[in-house]
Design a protein around this motif. Structure first.
Motif, short mmCIF file in Angstrom:
data_model
loop_
_atom_site.label_atom_id
_atom_site.label_comp_id
_atom_site.label_asym_id
_atom_site.label_seq_id
_atom_site.Cartn_x
_atom_site.Cartn_y
_atom_site.Cartn_z
N PRO A 111 60.80 15.93 50.48
CA PRO A 111 59.79 15.82 49.43
C PRO A 111 58.71 16.91 49.52
CG PRO A 111 59.54 14.05 51.03
CD PRO A 111 60.80 14.78 51.37
N LYS A 112 58.47 17.46 50.71
CA LYS A 112 57.46 18.51 50.85
C LYS A 112 57.82 19.75 50.05
CE LYS A 112 56.93 17.16 55.48
NZ LYS A 112 58.06 17.47 56.29
N LEU A 113 59.10 20.03 49.96
CA LEU A 113 59.53 21.19 49.17
C LEU A 113 59.24 20.97 47.69
CD1 LEU A 113 62.90 22.07 50.94
CD2 LEU A 113 60.69 23.24 51.16
N PHE A 114 59.45 19.75 47.21
CA PHE A 114 59.16 19.45 45.81
C PHE A 114 57.65 19.51 45.54
CE2 PHE A 114 63.42 17.77 46.25
CZ PHE A 114 64.02 18.20 45.07
N ILE A 115 56.85 19.08 46.50
CA ILE A 115 55.39 19.17 46.36
C ILE A 115 54.99 20.65 46.31
CG2 ILE A 115 53.17 18.72 47.47
CD1 ILE A 115 54.50 16.13 48.61
N GLY A 116 55.59 21.45 47.17
CA GLY A 116 55.30 22.89 47.15
C GLY A 116 55.69 23.53 45.83
N LEU A 117 56.84 23.14 45.28
CA LEU A 117 57.26 23.69 43.99
C LEU A 117 56.30 23.23 42.89
CD1 LEU A 117 59.22 25.43 42.41
CD2 LEU A 117 60.77 23.47 42.29
N ALA A 118 55.81 22.00 42.98
CA ALA A 118 54.82 21.53 42.01
C ALA A 118 53.57 22.40 42.05
CB ALA A 118 54.46 20.07 42.30
N PHE A 119 53.13 22.75 43.26
CA PHE A 119 51.96 23.62 43.43
C PHE A 119 52.20 24.96 42.73
CE2 PHE A 119 50.02 27.09 45.85
CZ PHE A 119 48.68 26.71 45.86
N LEU A 120 53.38 25.52 42.91
CA LEU A 120 53.70 26.79 42.28
C LEU A 120 53.71 26.68 40.76
CD1 LEU A 120 56.55 27.93 44.68
CD2 LEU A 120 54.20 28.80 44.60
N TYR A 121 54.34 25.61 40.27
CA TYR A 121 54.37 25.41 38.82
C TYR A 121 52.97 25.21 38.26
CZ TYR A 121 59.47 25.05 38.37
OH TYR A 121 60.82 25.31 38.34
#
Length: 178
Positions: A111-121
């Motif tokens: 899930p941390k990777l998805f949170i990181g991608l959310a930050f980028l988006y």
């Protein structure tokens, strides 16, 4: 007014530092000396002024090393995360997003990777994509308080943006996207 969340209170450099230092769990181990060299260049660049030519040179060298490691070891999550950290320090979201997407394909249950991608988006202005990535993080880990609070905050940002667009459109100005 939207409440801010702890994630947004982090210094802008905290996410790249966190992602750059995370240890990978997937993929064949890349050459340790190449990763160590890239990390050393990254660490040297980190405290330098943002517009420093030496900082830019160190980050470009670190990027080149990590790209080579990824070419030779495409399943190295560690190398992808470290390359992502370099892109974030460079504020290169155009390269950071696909790098994070590739990292997610290597570890789709993190899930941390998805949170990181959310930050980028979010920082690219794609709030709906950010919200979708946070929903995925919550699907993977419903107890993740950071993902839950960040999802709520992104929802509030979208709501405020939409209300502002409606007010602007109602006043005779065309709303974005129309």
């Amino acid at each position: 007014m939207a409440r801010s969340i702890p994630f947004q209170h982090l210094r802008p450099l905290c996410l790249p530092v966190l992602l750059f230092t995370l240890t990978a769990h997937a993929g064949a181990p890349p050459p340790a000396d190449a990763i160590a060299e890239a990390m050393q260049l990254y660490a040297q660049a980190l405290p330098m002024a943002i517009n420093s030519p030496q900082r830019a040179r160190h980050l470009r060298q670190s990027e080149a090393i990590l790209k080579q490691v990824i070419r030779e070891h495409p399943s190295s999550l560690d190398a992808h995360r470290k390359l992502l950290g370099v892109y974030l320090l460079q504020q290169d979201y155009g390269n950071a997003i696909p790098t994070m997407q590739r990292a997610i394909t290597l570890s789709p249950e993190d899930p941390k990777l998805f949170i990181g991608l959310a930050f980028l988006y979010e920082h690219s202005g794609a709030l709906e994509y950010a919200r979708a990535m946070l929903a995925q993080a919550l699907e993977l880990d419903p107890q993740n308080s950071l993902a839950r609070e960040y999802h709520r905050a992104i929802g509030e940002k979208i709501q405020l943006r939409d209300m502002a667009l409606e007010r602007g459109h109602g006043a005779g100005a065309p709303a974005a996207g129309h």
